[in-house]
Design a protein around this motif. Sequence first.
Motif, PDB file in Angstrom:
ATOM      1  N   ILE A  21       0.835  -1.203   0.000  1.00  0.00           N
ATOM      2  CA  ILE A  21       0.000   0.000   0.000  1.00  0.00           C
ATOM      3  C   ILE A  21       0.866   1.248   0.000  1.00  0.00           C
ATOM      4  CG2 ILE A  21      -1.761   1.287   1.279  1.00  0.00           C
ATOM      5  CD1 ILE A  21      -2.746  -1.409   2.352  1.00  0.00           C
ATOM      6  N   ASP A  23       1.618   5.046   0.546  1.00  0.00           N
ATOM      7  CA  ASP A  23       1.049   5.887   1.596  1.00  0.00           C
ATOM      8  C   ASP A  23       1.796   7.215   1.689  1.00  0.00           C
ATOM      9  OD1 ASP A  23      -0.572   6.630   3.769  1.00  0.00           O
ATOM     10  OD2 ASP A  23      -0.326   4.707   4.785  1.00  0.00           O
ATOM     11  N   ARG A 132      -7.379   0.658  -4.191  1.00  0.00           N
ATOM     12  CA  ARG A 132      -6.959   1.308  -2.954  1.00  0.00           C
ATOM     13  C   ARG A 132      -8.127   2.025  -2.280  1.00  0.00           C
ATOM     14  NH1 ARG A 132      -2.616   5.423  -3.894  1.00  0.00           N
ATOM     15  NH2 ARG A 132      -2.584   5.427  -1.622  1.00  0.00           N
TER      16      ARG A 132
END
Length: 252
Positions: A21, A23, A132
């Motif tokens: 992920i 970020d 996402r």
Amino acid sequence: MAIALSTLVEEADRYLTAARIQDYCPNGLQVEGRPQVRRIVSGVTASQALLDAAVEADADVVLVHHGYFWKNENPCVVGIKQRRLKTLLNHDISLLAYHLPLDVHPEVGNNVQLARVLDLIVEGPLEPDNPRSVGLVGALAEPLAPRDFARRVHEALGREPLLIDGEGPIRRIAWCTGAAQGYIDQAVAAGVDAYLTGEVSEPTVHAARENGISFIAAGHHATERYGVQALGDYLARRFAIEHLFVDCPNPV
């Protein structure tokens, strides 16, 4: 019982699929402390108040949703950043932080945990075509008037929410914890009757009114208390260690 810090971090990273992920901050171990872990103290934000509580509780790890080292922040270790890091380093306490991985997780994530607290039925992601997507879409078991639903939120979260009343009953709802008021357009596109998040901005009010949906701002802190608790409980069960959640009040 104690476990190695490296084992705890490895499991948390794996469970949350943190490496996958992208970020705005580093996820995982942000500050390294002592090598063995017996007690975790968790909280929403790694504030000085939470660190002081962790020192008082003789914690080995502080586990949070909002950690440090955000993109575009001043990198200099001065002011509150210096004092916070000094507290961790002086007491040999690790800081473990997960931002978006803790929002999206299907079991301990902030959004799915908020659904549990508010008794919402999860139907799917707010943005079906976005891998996402952090928000969710779902339904109430029975339709509620907006003011009645706002009352449920108040009772469950212990904080009176801001309500923009769409007047019609709420059957389907979208939600995204934290500062996600900008997702109201996606909520409108999903055809829901209401959108719930943590914060509000001036354009959000007009967007809700002009699109005829209800909007509920239930508090950034208040909506994001549950994911970190669930993650801390998971790690405590997994490794037979102690976990204590500390709620440092925040009106936002």
